[in-house]
Enzyme design. Structure first.
Site, PDB file in Angstrom:
ATOM      1  N   THR A 100       0.518  -1.401   0.282  1.00 34.85           N
ATOM      2  CA  THR A 100      -0.242  -0.392  -0.345  1.00 34.85           C
ATOM      3  C   THR A 100       1.076   1.360  -0.221  1.00 34.85           C
ATOM      4  OG1 THR A 100      -1.489  -1.299   1.514  1.00 34.85           O
ATOM      5  CG2 THR A 100      -1.569   1.268   1.800  1.00 34.85           C
TER       6      THR A 100
ATOM      7  N   ASP B 176       1.671  -6.587  -4.676  1.00 35.19           N
ATOM      8  CA  ASP B 176       0.608  -6.225  -3.582  1.00 35.19           C
ATOM      9  C   ASP B 176       1.111  -7.626  -2.260  1.00 35.19           C
ATOM     10  OD1 ASP B 176      -2.647  -5.928  -2.783  1.00 35.19           O
ATOM     11  OD2 ASP B 176      -1.995  -7.705  -2.025  1.00 35.19           O
TER      12      ASP B 176
ATOM     13  N   ASP C  97      -0.354  -6.978   4.085  1.00 36.76           N
ATOM     14  CA  ASP C  97      -0.464  -8.961   4.565  1.00 36.76           C
ATOM     15  C   ASP C  97       0.191  -9.982   4.420  1.00 36.76           C
ATOM     16  OD1 ASP C  97      -2.678  -7.021   4.394  1.00 36.76           O
ATOM     17  OD2 ASP C  97      -2.918  -7.479   2.309  1.00 36.76           O
TER      18      ASP C  97
HETATM   19  N1  ASP Z   1      -2.565  -5.487   0.369  1.00 40.03           N
HETATM   20  C1  ASP Z   1      -1.399  -4.652   0.945  1.00 40.03           C
HETATM   21  C2  ASP Z   1      -0.523  -5.693   0.789  1.00 40.03           C
HETATM   22  O1  ASP Z   1       0.003  -5.953   1.569  1.00 40.03           O
HETATM   23  C3  ASP Z   1      -1.924  -4.461   2.212  1.00 40.03           C
HETATM   24  C4  ASP Z   1      -1.239  -2.901   2.629  1.00 40.03           C
HETATM   25  O2  ASP Z   1       0.168  -3.037   1.748  1.00 40.03           O
HETATM   26  O3  ASP Z   1      -1.224  -2.757   3.791  1.00 40.03           O
HETATM   27  O4  ASP Z   1       0.257  -5.805  -0.287  1.00 40.03           O
END
Ligand code: ASP
Length: 335
Positions: free
Chosen positions: A12, A57, A90
């Site tokens: 993110t 991601d 994640d």
């Molecule tokens: N879906 C994202 C990831 O893990 C969530 C984040 O970065 O907070 O890449």
């Protein structure tokens, strides 16, 4: 002045909004980060930025990406005083755990961080996470793999993602924070790992088939037979409480007595984030001792998964692996 390498892997912190939802955007992130005046302040270490390709991601992270990150750190180990790995939240706890095993004899800080809100959105938590991680990575005071997030520096292989939307996204229920960042950064020297005696070297991991099985009321182990009879080399069994399973008819015992089953290593962890496994505490857990399962003690599932990849990548003897699972290799468990 100390030098830190920032390794951007995705997550993110470097994402922008698209019609499909947030996605990594390397070009935008690069131009924005080089323009961030805070990162040019006198008390920020000198830094360089590299990216892994493609930016991901973190739900897409695998052994392949861990090996890339490990190789970047190993190749530039002598050139920098510390490393900041920008990573999605994640699976950050898995990557931090994996790095802790892969980077043997680590003497420099490797700090994983990210954010819940992208760095260039108004309320982003990424600014402090990045700035403080850089300061910690340049401080020379940490000799291990950590996660810095929401004001806490945590031992990477003790950490789990705790909140899907809170700014304090990580917790380390069985080990105290290594530092807290309030007005100043307060280090908890007693909790930190000491300088390593052995020289630094990095290990690449193999894509070994392993799995995680969370026990639930009414579980029928026969539905999961292939996991224990050769399909997988290792199974992390997330048990109730201190290591209990519902197995009234000894089904698991008969499955694990089958041909080939002795090649599968079963590690017993707890579904409770806090506390430790003790397979002698209850009759309901005694079966696990009988079948030769290894005691994962107070290890997180994330650390147990990473440790199995590491052990299967570095050792061929299943009995040695069964024994090493319960040993403290990088501060990931309490013996
Ligand atoms: N879906 C994202 C990831 O893990 C969530 C984040 O970065 O907070 O890449």
């Amino acid at each position: 002045m100390s030098r830190v390498l920032i390794i951007h892997t995705g997550g993110t912190i470097g994402m922008t909004r698209t019609e499909r939802g947030y996605e990594p955007n390397g070009e935008f992130f690069r131009s924005a980060i080089y323009g961030l005046s805070d990162l040019k302040a006198a008390d920020i270490p000198q830094w360089d930025l590299v990216e892994t390709e493609p930016l991901l991601d973190s739900s897409r992270m695998s052994v392949h990406e861990w090996n890339k990150i490990g190789k970047i750190i190993a190749d530039s180990y002598e050139d920098y005083d510390g490393f900041v790995v920008l990573h999605g939240t994640d699976t950050m706890a898995y990557t931090a755990s994996a790095m802790s095993f892969m980077l043997c004899g680590l003497d420099k800080p490797v700090i994983l961080t990210g954010s819940q809100i992208p760095l260039f959105e108004t309320r982003s938590d990424g600014r402090d996470n990045l700035i403080t991680s850089l300061m910690i990575a340049g401080s020379g005071r940490v000799h291990e793999v950590c996660i810095y997030f929401g004001g806490l520096l945590l031992r990477g292989n003790r950490t789990m993602k705790y909140s899907a939307d809170g700014m304090q996204a990580f917790t380390s229920p069985n080990y105290p924070p290594l530092a807290t960042a309030g007005i100043s950064i307060q280090y908890n020297e007693a909790a930190m790992r000491k300088r390593e005696e052995e020289p630094f070297r990095s290990v690449q991991l193999r894509e070994v088939p392993i799995g995680v099985l969370k026990v639930f009321p009414g579980i029928r182990f026969e539905h999961f037979r292939p996991m224990f009879t050769g399909a997988l080399r290792g199974v992390v069994l997330e048990t109730f409480g201190s290591g209990n399973i519902p197995d009234d008819n000894s089904v698991l015992a008969s499955i694990t007595a089958e041909k080939n089953a002795e090649r599968t290593v079963t590690v017993v962890c707890s579904q409770c984030p806090q506390g430790t496994v003790n397979m002698s505490a209850y009759e309901a857990g005694s079966m696990l001792r009988q079948i030769g399962a290894s005691n994962g003690r107070d290890m997180t599932t994330e650390a147990a998964v990473a440790k199995m990849y590491y052990l299967f990548s570095t050792c061929d003897d299943v009995d040695v692996i069964k024994d090493m699972i319960g040993k403290d290799l990088r501060g990931e468990l309490t013996e």
